[in-house]
Design a protein around this motif. Structure first.
Motif, PDB file in Angstrom:
ATOM      1  N   LEU A 230       0.822  -1.221   0.000  1.00  0.00           N
ATOM      2  CA  LEU A 230       0.000   0.000   0.000  1.00  0.00           C
ATOM      3  C   LEU A 230       0.853   1.269   0.000  1.00  0.00           C
ATOM      4  N   SER A 231       2.093   1.154   0.479  1.00  0.00           N
ATOM      5  CA  SER A 231       2.975   2.325   0.524  1.00  0.00           C
ATOM      6  C   SER A 231       3.520   2.700  -0.855  1.00  0.00           C
ATOM      7  N   LEU A 232       3.357   1.798  -1.824  1.00  0.00           N
ATOM      8  CA  LEU A 232       3.845   2.073  -3.177  1.00  0.00           C
ATOM      9  C   LEU A 232       2.963   3.121  -3.856  1.00  0.00           C
ATOM     10  N   LYS A 233       3.602   4.029  -4.565  1.00  0.00           N
ATOM     11  CA  LYS A 233       2.867   5.110  -5.227  1.00  0.00           C
ATOM     12  C   LYS A 233       1.950   4.559  -6.316  1.00  0.00           C
ATOM     13  N   GLY A 234       0.678   4.956  -6.231  1.00  0.00           N
ATOM     14  CA  GLY A 234      -0.287   4.537  -7.249  1.00  0.00           C
ATOM     15  C   GLY A 234      -1.170   3.381  -6.830  1.00  0.00           C
ATOM     16  N   ILE A 235      -0.882   2.733  -5.690  1.00  0.00           N
ATOM     17  CA  ILE A 235      -1.717   1.610  -5.229  1.00  0.00           C
ATOM     18  C   ILE A 235      -2.730   2.138  -4.212  1.00  0.00           C
ATOM     19  N   LYS A 236      -4.030   1.894  -4.478  1.00  0.00           N
ATOM     20  CA  LYS A 236      -5.093   2.393  -3.613  1.00  0.00           C
ATOM     21  C   LYS A 236      -5.585   1.332  -2.629  1.00  0.00           C
ATOM     22  N   ASP A 237      -5.481   0.063  -3.016  1.00  0.00           N
ATOM     23  CA  ASP A 237      -5.985  -0.986  -2.116  1.00  0.00           C
ATOM     24  C   ASP A 237      -5.309  -2.317  -2.444  1.00  0.00           C
ATOM     25  N   VAL A 238      -5.200  -3.163  -1.434  1.00  0.00           N
ATOM     26  CA  VAL A 238      -4.702  -4.528  -1.604  1.00  0.00           C
ATOM     27  C   VAL A 238      -5.677  -5.449  -0.893  1.00  0.00           C
ATOM     28  N   GLU A 260      -4.441   3.282  -9.276  1.00  0.00           N
ATOM     29  CA  GLU A 260      -5.065   4.502  -9.794  1.00  0.00           C
ATOM     30  C   GLU A 260      -5.128   4.458 -11.322  1.00  0.00           C
ATOM     31  N   GLN A 261      -6.042   5.242 -11.861  1.00  0.00           N
ATOM     32  CA  GLN A 261      -6.184   5.327 -13.312  1.00  0.00           C
ATOM     33  C   GLN A 261      -4.884   5.850 -13.942  1.00  0.00           C
ATOM     34  N   GLY A 262      -4.526   5.271 -15.089  1.00  0.00           N
ATOM     35  CA  GLY A 262      -3.366   5.744 -15.831  1.00  0.00           C
ATOM     36  C   GLY A 262      -2.050   5.116 -15.403  1.00  0.00           C
ATOM     37  N   ILE A 263      -2.076   4.266 -14.385  1.00  0.00           N
ATOM     38  CA  ILE A 263      -0.842   3.610 -13.923  1.00  0.00           C
ATOM     39  C   ILE A 263      -0.449   2.511 -14.914  1.00  0.00           C
ATOM     40  N   ASP A 264       0.830   2.442 -15.249  1.00  0.00           N
ATOM     41  CA  ASP A 264       1.338   1.383 -16.129  1.00  0.00           C
ATOM     42  C   ASP A 264       1.377   0.060 -15.358  1.00  0.00           C
ATOM     43  N   LEU A 282      10.161 -13.004  -0.915  1.00  0.00           N
ATOM     44  CA  LEU A 282       9.056 -13.716  -1.566  1.00  0.00           C
ATOM     45  C   LEU A 282       9.289 -13.672  -3.064  1.00  0.00           C
ATOM     46  N   GLU A 283       9.462 -14.840  -3.675  1.00  0.00           N
ATOM     47  CA  GLU A 283       9.824 -14.899  -5.086  1.00  0.00           C
ATOM     48  C   GLU A 283       8.742 -15.544  -5.954  1.00  0.00           C
ATOM     49  N   HIS A 284       7.921 -16.391  -5.352  1.00  0.00           N
ATOM     50  CA  HIS A 284       6.848 -17.028  -6.119  1.00  0.00           C
ATOM     51  C   HIS A 284       5.585 -16.189  -5.925  1.00  0.00           C
ATOM     52  N   THR A 285       5.381 -15.208  -6.808  1.00  0.00           N
ATOM     53  CA  THR A 285       4.299 -14.229  -6.636  1.00  0.00           C
ATOM     54  C   THR A 285       3.262 -14.320  -7.752  1.00  0.00           C
ATOM     55  N   THR A 286       2.012 -14.170  -7.382  1.00  0.00           N
ATOM     56  CA  THR A 286       0.916 -14.084  -8.350  1.00  0.00           C
ATOM     57  C   THR A 286       0.090 -12.854  -7.984  1.00  0.00           C
ATOM     58  N   ILE A 287       0.160 -11.817  -8.805  1.00  0.00           N
ATOM     59  CA  ILE A 287      -0.505 -10.550  -8.503  1.00  0.00           C
ATOM     60  C   ILE A 287      -1.487 -10.191  -9.608  1.00  0.00           C
ATOM     61  N   GLN A 288      -2.713  -9.910  -9.207  1.00  0.00           N
ATOM     62  CA  GLN A 288      -3.734  -9.459 -10.169  1.00  0.00           C
ATOM     63  C   GLN A 288      -3.961  -7.969  -9.955  1.00  0.00           C
ATOM     64  N   ILE A 289      -3.809  -7.197 -11.037  1.00  0.00           N
ATOM     65  CA  ILE A 289      -3.993  -5.744 -10.937  1.00  0.00           C
ATOM     66  C   ILE A 289      -5.379  -5.352 -11.428  1.00  0.00           C
ATOM     67  N   GLU A 290      -6.032  -4.466 -10.639  1.00  0.00           N
ATOM     68  CA  GLU A 290      -7.376  -3.990 -10.988  1.00  0.00           C
ATOM     69  C   GLU A 290      -7.376  -2.471 -11.032  1.00  0.00           C
ATOM     70  N   ASP A 291      -8.059  -1.925 -12.032  1.00  0.00           N
ATOM     71  CA  ASP A 291      -8.209  -0.471 -12.097  1.00  0.00           C
ATOM     72  C   ASP A 291      -9.222  -0.020 -11.047  1.00  0.00           C
ATOM     73  N   ASP A 292      -9.099   1.219 -10.638  1.00  0.00           N
ATOM     74  CA  ASP A 292      -9.952   1.770  -9.588  1.00  0.00           C
ATOM     75  C   ASP A 292     -11.434   1.599  -9.897  1.00  0.00           C
ATOM     76  N   GLU A 293     -11.808   1.716 -11.169  1.00  0.00           N
ATOM     77  CA  GLU A 293     -13.226   1.657 -11.542  1.00  0.00           C
ATOM     78  C   GLU A 293     -13.738   0.228 -11.680  1.00  0.00           C
ATOM     79  N   ARG A 294     -12.806  -0.722 -11.823  1.00  0.00           N
ATOM     80  CA  ARG A 294     -13.226  -2.101 -12.082  1.00  0.00           C
ATOM     81  C   ARG A 294     -12.626  -3.036 -11.033  1.00  0.00           C
ATOM     82  N   THR A 295     -12.938  -2.784  -9.772  1.00  0.00           N
ATOM     83  CA  THR A 295     -12.422  -3.623  -8.694  1.00  0.00           C
ATOM     84  C   THR A 295     -13.178  -4.942  -8.655  1.00  0.00           C
ATOM     85  N   CYS A 296     -12.523  -5.930  -8.067  1.00  0.00           N
ATOM     86  CA  CYS A 296     -13.074  -7.285  -8.016  1.00  0.00           C
ATOM     87  C   CYS A 296     -14.327  -7.332  -7.154  1.00  0.00           C
TER      88      CYS A 296
END
Length: 302
Positions: A230-238, A260-264, A282-296
């Protein structure tokens, strides 16, 4: 939507561990036979209980070796992580074996405390001293393995350590019988060994159950992991954050990150993976990224 599945840097020390387990197995099995014969000839419960523990050691070491051999098998569509978790099953069986052995020793010691038998102290002392030396060698071999990272090697090491203490108890009991004629020393030494075995068995069983229940590794604070992301710039929620162990030295993490919108997405994944690697290994990571408007909206994510 972005997805990352990183395996980089995951290395096993299987070869060293397998060699340590194999050498220890042959050493313990050979001397177990000697100790059984010695225990029967001298009528010593301390030696027989130590031999019983050595029998469980031999089984544990053999099972641990098989577990590592199975763990090297390739993953398949039916076993997507391969057979790595077999190591934890082996550790669980080892822990239960220790607990059962200790209960048997308690029962036999109780019978002998009621009617202390005659024990041949000289023969008992000789066998116990040789047993101590054998266990020191076996413990040294296992210490050269990855016992701090590998639950299976650690459970085998605890087995041998219990044996080593059992030999010390048998030596002490033999000296008491030899110099003071105190035959009660034999079952009392067995009880002390049984207590040590129970402690070891409980720890290994508890740790293996925790892994089998997909518990978070003891050295990782999941709340801190979430705060780091969460401390990373551009991340709104985990959310939907899971950290678990496939086996002792194979940790995994999966989560959903709302950005946030517009984040690469690719750049964000790269930064998140680097953070997880650098701060938590932690090296075995599986991360799903969601845009602010289309959260899970899945129920399990809430």
């Amino acid at each position: 939507m972005g997805h990352s599945h990183s395996h980089g840097g995951h290395h096993h020390h299987t070869s060293n561990n397998k060699t340590a387990l194999k050498l220890s197995f042959f050493l313990i099995t050979t001397y177990m036979i000697v100790e059984v014969i010695g225990g029967l000839l001298t009528n010593s419960l301390a030696l027989l209980s130590d031999a019983g523990h050595m029998l469980s050691d031999a089984a544990a070491l053999g099972l641990s070796y098989l577990a590592m051999t199975f763990g090297e098998k390739e993953a398949s569509f039916s076993k997507t992580f391969g057979y790595k978790r077999f190591e934890i099953l082996a550790a669980f069986i080892n822990g239960l074996t220790l607990l059962l052995i200790s209960l048997y020793i308690f029962w036999e010691a109780y019978r002998r405390i009621l009617t202390p038998p005659e024990v041949m102290s000289t023969g008992m002392l000789t066998v116990a001293v040789i047993g101590l030396l054998v266990n020191i060698v076996a413990a040294f071999i296992l210490m050269r393995g990855d016992k701090d990272k590998n639950l299976n090697v650690r459970s085998a090491f605890l087995h041998v350590l219990g044996d080593l203490l059992g030999s010390v108890g048998a030596i002490t009991a033999a000296l008491f019988i030899m110099f003071f004629g105190w035959n009660l020393a034999d079952p009392i030494a067995s009880v002390l060994v049984a207590i040590l075995i129970i402690i070891s068995g409980y720890r290994v069983t508890k740790e293996s159950i925790h892994v089998l229940m997909e518990g978070a590794p003891a050295h990782i604070d999941v709340d801190n992991v979430k705060k780091s992301l969460l401390s990373l710039k551009g991340i709104k929620d985990v959310h939907d954050l899971h950290v678990w162990s496939i086996t002792s030295d194979f940790l995994s993490i999966s989560c959903h990150m709302v950005v946030e919108q517009g984040i690469d997405h690719s750049e964000m994944l790269s930064i998140a993976n680097k953070t997880l690697h650098d701060e938590y290994h932690l090296e075995h990571t599986t991360i799903q990224i969601e845009d602010d408007e289309r959260t899970c909206k899945a129920i399990h994510c809430n």
